[in-house]
Motif scaffolding. Structure first.
Motif, PDB file in Angstrom:
ATOM      1  N   LYS A 106      88.266  19.975  88.499  1.00 34.19           N
ATOM      2  CA  LYS A 106      89.173  19.980  87.344  1.00 34.19           C
ATOM      3  C   LYS A 106      89.803  21.371  87.159  1.00 34.19           C
ATOM      4  N   ALA A 107      88.968  22.406  87.270  1.00 34.76           N
ATOM      5  CA  ALA A 107      89.479  23.777  87.097  1.00 34.76           C
ATOM      6  C   ALA A 107      90.474  24.133  88.209  1.00 34.76           C
ATOM      7  N   LEU A 108      90.130  23.749  89.438  1.00 33.03           N
ATOM      8  CA  LEU A 108      91.038  24.049  90.562  1.00 33.03           C
ATOM      9  C   LEU A 108      92.350  23.283  90.408  1.00 33.03           C
ATOM     10  N   ILE A 113      95.867  24.329  91.836  1.00 30.35           N
ATOM     11  CA  ILE A 113      96.671  23.356  92.589  1.00 30.35           C
ATOM     12  C   ILE A 113      97.937  22.952  91.814  1.00 30.35           C
ATOM     13  N   ALA A 114      97.821  22.769  90.498  1.00 36.37           N
ATOM     14  CA  ALA A 114      99.010  22.366  89.715  1.00 36.37           C
ATOM     15  C   ALA A 114     100.150  23.378  89.870  1.00 36.37           C
ATOM     16  N   LEU A 151      84.792  29.507  85.892  1.00 36.28           N
ATOM     17  CA  LEU A 151      85.737  28.523  86.437  1.00 36.28           C
ATOM     18  C   LEU A 151      87.129  29.143  86.532  1.00 36.28           C
ATOM     19  N   SER A 152      87.473  29.909  85.521  1.00 35.18           N
ATOM     20  CA  SER A 152      88.778  30.577  85.492  1.00 35.18           C
ATOM     21  C   SER A 152      88.820  31.678  86.555  1.00 35.18           C
ATOM     22  N   ASN A 153      87.766  32.502  86.607  1.00 30.85           N
ATOM     23  CA  ASN A 153      87.711  33.577  87.618  1.00 30.85           C
ATOM     24  C   ASN A 153      87.959  33.007  89.006  1.00 30.85           C
ATOM     25  N   GLY A 154      87.297  31.906  89.325  1.00 29.98           N
ATOM     26  CA  GLY A 154      87.373  31.329  90.661  1.00 29.98           C
ATOM     27  C   GLY A 154      88.728  30.694  90.935  1.00 29.98           C
ATOM     28  N   ALA A 155      89.153  29.787  90.049  1.00 26.98           N
ATOM     29  CA  ALA A 155      90.378  29.019  90.308  1.00 26.98           C
ATOM     30  C   ALA A 155      91.607  29.922  90.334  1.00 26.98           C
ATOM     31  N   ARG A 156      91.679  30.841  89.414  1.00 27.58           N
ATOM     32  CA  ARG A 156      92.887  31.684  89.332  1.00 27.58           C
ATOM     33  C   ARG A 156      92.958  32.676  90.491  1.00 27.58           C
ATOM     34  N   THR A 157      91.811  33.108  90.960  1.00 27.84           N
ATOM     35  CA  THR A 157      91.831  34.019  92.104  1.00 27.84           C
ATOM     36  C   THR A 157      92.299  33.281  93.353  1.00 27.84           C
ATOM     37  N   GLY A 158      91.960  32.007  93.457  1.00 20.23           N
ATOM     38  CA  GLY A 158      92.468  31.185  94.565  1.00 20.23           C
ATOM     39  C   GLY A 158      93.982  31.116  94.526  1.00 20.23           C
ATOM     40  N   LEU A 159      94.550  30.872  93.340  1.00 13.46           N
ATOM     41  CA  LEU A 159      96.009  30.827  93.195  1.00 13.46           C
ATOM     42  C   LEU A 159      96.611  32.171  93.595  1.00 13.46           C
TER      43      LEU A 159
END
Ligand code: NAP
Length: 258
Positions: A106-108, A113-114, A151-159
């Motif tokens: 969900k976080a990703l 991804i969005a 969740l934010s640290n991980g997903a946003r760093t991926g972006l």
């Protein structure tokens, strides 16, 4: 300074309140026509009405930008924007031991991804027009992780990693992609996080807010107007040589020299 974007069209995602709304207002002031989105109709309608005072075209689209339906509704209303501001709510705080695969997906989906799918939908149109400005609202957590916002640290760093590569391929066509990294800004989201931490510590959110303001070199939280104006500059005609950057707006809170 005239930012040279009067008459352009911007799609600003998640813009009925907070930082997204700040960006929409600053762009409206520059004469940019707007399509704004959010899930809740009432606040979105009110923001659209506020924006129309700038004598620009304003449309609003109700929908969840983290879903395929929400994105396609936004893109149907604005298939070929000159400016795209990617934004969505942040993932909830918590302990990583409680997050299962679904929580991560969900976080990703929402924070990595969005925005990538939104960029994929519009970037070639921008390249063809030889003008495009894409701004992702991420978080200071990309630069300095916030423990309870894993969740934010991980997903946003991926972006951020993905954008670092893509942004170097589009700039030759005058299409730039940058991210704005908010530190503490006075929005509903900030206060929701403050309530979460206050409850854990047996304090009030107001107590915690005072501690956080006092600890910030600026001794205050940022305003949505300051955030919006930084966004408008990155969207300006003059900002064509700035790409792949992560601009931290945090009152000097991050202690590094760079
Ligand atoms: P906010 O004040 O809560 O505003 C969020 C806006 O986004 C609202 O208009 C909301 O409307 C809309 N929204 C949320 N989820 C959406 C979705 N899935 N689809 C469409 N619209 C959606 O939050 P904010 O402080 O402006 O935060 C914006 C982003 O910056 C968040 O990702 C947040 O985590 C991040 N951030 C904020 C701070 C800060 O200090 N404020 C610091 C670091 C990072 P609806 O609820 O009606 O959809």
């Amino acid at each position: 300074m005239d930012l040279g974007i009067r008459g352009k069209t911007a799609l600003v995602c998640a813009a009925s309140k907070g930082l997204g709304k700040g960006c929409a207002i600053s762009l409206a002031r520059e004469g940019v026509n707007l399509v704004i989105t959010a899930r809740g109709r009432e606040a979105l309608e009110a923001t659209a009405a506020e924006l129309s005072k700038f004598k620009i075209d304003v449309q609003f689209v109700v929908g969840d930008i983290t879903t395929a339906e929400g994105r396609s509704a936004a893109l149907k209303a604005c298939p070929s924007p000159d400016i795209l501001v990617n934004n969505a709510g942040g993932p909830p705080p918590g302990d990583f031991r409680d997050w299962d695969r679904d929580a991560w997906v969900k976080a990703l989906d929402a924070n990595m991804i969005a925005p990538i799918l939104m960029i994929r939908a519009v970037v070639d149109g921008m390249i063809a027009k030889k003008f495009g400005r894409i701004v992702n609202i991420t978080s200071g957590a990309v630069k300095a992780p916030i423990p309870e916002l894993g969740l934010s640290n991980g997903a946003r760093t991926g972006l951020t990693g993905f954008i670092a590569g893509l942004s170097r391929t589009t700039v030759q066509h005058n299409v730039t992609i940058n991210s704005l990294l908010p530190g503490p800004f006075d929005t509903e989201r900030l206060w929701a996080n403050m309530e979460f931490n206050a409850k854990k510590l047996g304090k009030t959110a107001a107590d915690l807010a005072k501690v956080r303001r006092d600890a910030n070199p600026a001794r205050r939280f940022g305003t949505t107007e300051e955030f919006g104006d930084a966004c408008a500059y990155l969207c300006s005609a003059q900002a064509g040589y700035i790409t792949g950057q992560n601009l931290l707006l945090d009152g000097g809170s991050y202690p590094g020299t760079f």
